[in-house]
Design an enzyme around this catalytic site. Sequence first.
Site, mmCIF file in Angstrom:
data_model
loop_
_atom_site.group_PDB
_atom_site.id
_atom_site.type_symbol
_atom_site.label_atom_id
_atom_site.label_comp_id
_atom_site.label_asym_id
_atom_site.label_seq_id
_atom_site.Cartn_x
_atom_site.Cartn_y
_atom_site.Cartn_z
ATOM 1 N N GLY A 12 0.839 -1.187 0.000
ATOM 2 C CA GLY A 12 0.000 0.000 0.000
ATOM 3 C C GLY A 12 0.872 1.235 0.000
ATOM 4 C CB ALA A 16 -1.010 4.415 6.244
ATOM 5 C CG PHE A 117 -13.470 18.727 10.417
ATOM 6 C CD1 PHE A 117 -13.169 19.670 9.455
ATOM 7 C CD2 PHE A 117 -13.618 17.406 10.010
ATOM 8 C CE1 PHE A 117 -13.005 19.313 8.126
ATOM 9 C CE2 PHE A 117 -13.455 17.035 8.683
ATOM 10 C CZ PHE A 117 -13.155 17.995 7.739
ATOM 11 C CD GLN A 231 -17.365 8.571 9.325
ATOM 12 O OE1 GLN A 231 -16.348 8.847 8.712
ATOM 13 N NE2 GLN A 231 -17.566 8.936 10.574
ATOM 14 C CG HIS A 233 -19.052 12.247 4.554
ATOM 15 N ND1 HIS A 233 -19.768 13.381 4.306
ATOM 16 C CD2 HIS A 233 -17.845 12.667 5.036
ATOM 17 C CE1 HIS A 233 -19.021 14.447 4.612
ATOM 18 N NE2 HIS A 233 -17.856 14.032 5.054
ATOM 19 C CG LEU A 243 -16.357 13.845 0.763
ATOM 20 C CD1 LEU A 243 -17.442 13.426 1.735
ATOM 21 C CD2 LEU A 243 -14.992 13.451 1.288
ATOM 22 C CD GLU A 246 -17.257 16.496 9.422
ATOM 23 O OE1 GLU A 246 -17.627 15.394 8.988
ATOM 24 O OE2 GLU A 246 -16.782 16.664 10.543
ATOM 25 N NE ARG A 286 -17.125 13.061 8.501
ATOM 26 C CZ ARG A 286 -15.942 12.884 7.950
ATOM 27 N NH1 ARG A 286 -15.457 11.674 7.763
ATOM 28 N NH2 ARG A 286 -15.233 13.918 7.570
ATOM 29 C CG HIS A 354 -16.386 9.050 3.998
ATOM 30 N ND1 HIS A 354 -15.850 9.488 2.808
ATOM 31 C CD2 HIS A 354 -15.710 9.714 4.975
ATOM 32 C CE1 HIS A 354 -14.899 10.371 3.058
ATOM 33 N NE2 HIS A 354 -14.781 10.515 4.355
ATOM 34 C CD GLU A 378 -10.923 3.721 5.075
ATOM 35 O OE1 GLU A 378 -10.309 4.529 4.357
ATOM 36 O OE2 GLU A 378 -12.122 3.432 4.919
ATOM 37 N NE ARG A 389 -12.804 8.508 9.466
ATOM 38 C CZ ARG A 389 -12.671 9.639 8.744
ATOM 39 N NH1 ARG A 389 -11.790 10.548 9.093
ATOM 40 N NH2 ARG A 389 -13.410 9.833 7.669
ATOM 41 C CB SER A 392 -9.993 16.267 10.607
ATOM 42 O OG SER A 392 -10.301 16.531 11.943
ATOM 43 C CG ASN A 393 -9.566 12.057 15.138
ATOM 44 O OD1 ASN A 393 -8.855 13.043 15.301
ATOM 45 N ND2 ASN A 393 -10.349 11.570 16.080
#
Lengths: 595, 132, 251, 122
Positions: A12, A16, A117, A231, A233, A243, A246, A286, A354, A378, A389, A392-393
């Site tokens: 990946g 991350a 946020f 989640q 969104h 999207l 937010e 959310r 999302h 993720e 969640r 922005s975290n």
Amino acid sequence: MEVFKADVAIVGGGGAGLRAAIAVAESDPTLKIALVSKVYPMRSHTVSAEGGSAGVKKEGDSLEYHFNDTVGGGDWLCEQDVVEFFVSKCAEELTQLEHWGCPWSRTEDGHVNVRAFGGMKIERTWFAADKTGFHMLHTLFQTSIKYPSIKRFDEHFCVDLVKEDGRCQGVVAIEMASGEFTLIEAGSVIIATGGAGRVFRENTNGGVVTGDGMALAYRHGVPLRDMEFVQYHPTCMPGTGLLFTEACRGEGGFLVNKDGYRYLQDYGLGPAEPTPRNKAMELGPRDRLSQAFWHEQQKGRTIEGRYGPVVHLDLRHLGATKLHERLPQICELAEQFLGVDPALAPIPIRPAVHYTMGGIMVNGLCASPLPGLYAVGECSSVGIHGANRLGSNSLSELLVFGKVAGVEAAGFAKSVAPGNSASLLKQAKAVEQRVTGLKTKTGGTEKISVLRKEMAQTMEDGCGIYRLADTMQKTCNKLDELKARFKNVNLEDGSSVWNTDWLLAIELEYQLDVAQTMAYSALQRRESRGAHQRLDGYEQRDDVNFLKHSEANYVADGAPRISYGDVKITKSQPGVRAYGAAGEKAEKERKASHV
Amino acid sequence: MSKRRPYVRPMDGWWKKNPYFVEYMVHEGTALFVAAYAFTLLVGLVRLGQGEAAWNGWLEALKSPLSLAFHAVLLVAILYHTYTWFKIMPRTLPPIIVGGKKLAPATITGGGLMAALVASLVLLGLVWRIAQ
Amino acid sequence: MSESQKTIEIEVLRYNPETDQAPHLQVFQVPFADDMSVLQGAQYIKDHLDGSLSFRWSCRMAICGSCGMMVNGEPHLSCQTFLRDYYPARVRIEALSHFPIERDLVINMEGFIDKLESIQPYIIPKEKRSLAQGEYLQTPEQLNAYEQFSSCINCMLCYAACPQFGLNADFVGPAAMALLHRYNMDSRDGAAEERMELVAAEEGVFNCTAVGYCSEVCPKQVDPANAVNINKTNAAKDYFLRFLSPKGGSK
Amino acid sequence: MKSGLKRSNAPIFWALFGGGGMLSALVGPMLVFITGIAIPFGLLLPEGAMSYPKMLAFAQNWLGKAFVFAVIALFLWHAAHRIFHTLHDVGIHAGVAARLICYGSAFVATLVSAYVLLGLGF
């Protein structure tokens, strides 16, 4: 078969994976790093993140507040020791990214600016206009080029892990351009493949977000934790699911129903005020906002659009100048795809899938129960998001835990002896034979595009914003059926060079496994918490029976076995999750009781 | 053995495939006319060096209808050069910040064309004075 | 909806190195809707008509940079190009011009990646700063000086629009130069002189003949032509002044 | 960064190209009009404006000399550079030959005009 000997293999190349690769390179320049990605790193889905990345910055804010927002926002299903570590590292990591060149938006005096946020008590979201993920990803990718020890395997598709002596010792990947296999031997492996939102029909995710890494770890016996928490969104484009960040609400946007009424005040998020107040109304979390949409729909107060019911995201009062400065991409998306100028007309929106809160079970150091295997981002469940969640975290998570994973995996790789190359190659050849068989076998009748669509539809039917036992059961049954039908799949393309038909089939197999863990975990969680909401007698949170992480365990040729693990509570006992005026009242009472 | 065999497409006739490229070739082609004019002047200069008779012969030649037609074509081509030169200028200059804002491309092009107009009028004025 | 009966013809440049000597065109009938992108058209073909069609895509929202194609001869991101702008006429889609075709609409972009890596696309700090000292201060004006050039999504439409790259694949080209310029213009960076070696090299900016089409087709208003041409001036200054300056510019 | 990069000598030609392009864009059309149309045909300007004595005096003045030299030389360097690149554009990558023809003729013309202008004295 090509063989590459690495110290650390990373699967990946998104935020991350890149952060982890840099961490390995900086911790010890002599370690060889193989960074395997099925797309060129800058195509990874981190690129689509819009709003920003959380880190305590502003005067008056504190780590305590960020901790409380995160744990409460996650409906207390968070590993609190991990959250505490996380919030303490965010600002430092964001500053590191600034030093690497990330073009953060600034205040007049040159400091990094922060915005409001959802679910965050104080403005602490660092942002680069509304292209934060794009800038973070490109900064990380470009910075990674500086390190000669990072050997990239771009457009290499990882199809399996290899294990020996009870530890993970490498990966097998297909070079997409040639269709040939490569074995990458490694002292440790980090999975950083992102989420799995594409198992749903309407979603904000890129085509690459197919849960590959989750399925790889899962098949090798690592549990997938908290997979039922998906989640929605609240502000996405009908039809495509694209999207609208937010940050639209952070900047002061309103959500209104067909009567132009800010309906969130009817769902415990009020009072409605003309400017945004943190943790209230449009700046609620959310899960709550998406649920409110569902209720409005039941009440017949949504607007009928071409792709079903919608509500309006109204940004008109912000004015064209501010919109173009703070939300340029949103303006572009609305104009190009919907023909709507946000300065002149409200944008039709609806919730879409999302983010996957759950993922590969790892401890606070990103280590999975399988020695030598790490996970981050993720695809992982390190324990900071709980049942929901906060926006922005997750970008901060990539940075903070990307570094942790890199340092830990580097340390592990140095502590182990080199593996048995002959045995690993034998395993890899078996993988090659199995995976090649998918495109060379004949007589199949099932089409992958059909199976994929049926999967996405049944996930939306059974695992949506609100859930019922019988529809979830139907979804579980349907997924079992699709897995059986997959065995009879027929590929139209038997070639080697850039055979995307083949790659999509492998992805679909990953997705079916991941979808099963979501549906079965959801069915068995008989309570409502965060993003998992039921309407069949389990409308309340049940801390007695379900203040627990679900763990989906792989069962060959069967449904996943769901078990439960403890949640680490340190300083925040589960409380009432309230927002708006009710939230402020609850917080005051909480403080008073502590005195 | 890799089965990759990347196919490289030929570039023949690329300039005919897109109106943007056709226009590019046309404005690049104005160079021929600029060169033709410079050679015309060079001939005149050489004739000037050869004395009055030679010079007058050159002047006579300029009066032929063929020369008029030739210069008319030159005028159009070089005017087009002027226009395209300033049209591309916003892409070639560093950003010009006036009052905190970047100057718009149209303003830069307009400014260039104005400068050409002024320079031309000054030149005409000078020749006028010499002629008197 | 009555629109579901409408169809549009999409003509695709196909190439399979294992069976084809050269690329050839193939026509597909695709159901038409007025909000359907060219990418969705290609996806329809892959899902319903011919599973062997290969193309890159991911985000669907013009930010990942994967899905660039020639649409009726012009480079576009297929996710933000709509079939309605061509309907009812036939649309032709081809792999991005000037790049080798690996398969169907998939180009070989290894050369581009090499270029990206060659420009030192990272901050080489003017002044070192520790994390404890916090962020570098950068005013909105300083941010503005490079922000536009940092918006490049590496979609390579500009290369497909650049005949000079088509004629000479060694040319560093528009996007890589824009990124180089982005770092040179960043107030935190101090390595413009180091990067000059490539700018001024035979592979560098002077291959550009100011066609300008790269900036026309850029989906993110990066204006790579501007970055290239500003650096022509910089390289020329460096060329003539290197004998005067004690540091001597680059080699 | 790649090693063994060779510095391009293009700045010399590019600078001459740019100078000539700018000069011809600013005054090219008017010059053509004056010398090719207005004076020969007595439009706007008297025919005698380009009489031998006047032109000789102009070419003997150092400013006039500089102007004539700049126009002829820079126009040609501008054109040579563009034509050289256009040859490349249309697939004639003749290299040294194309370079010699394009820049060579500009160079010769530059020398000739300098020689004549100097020969006319001050």
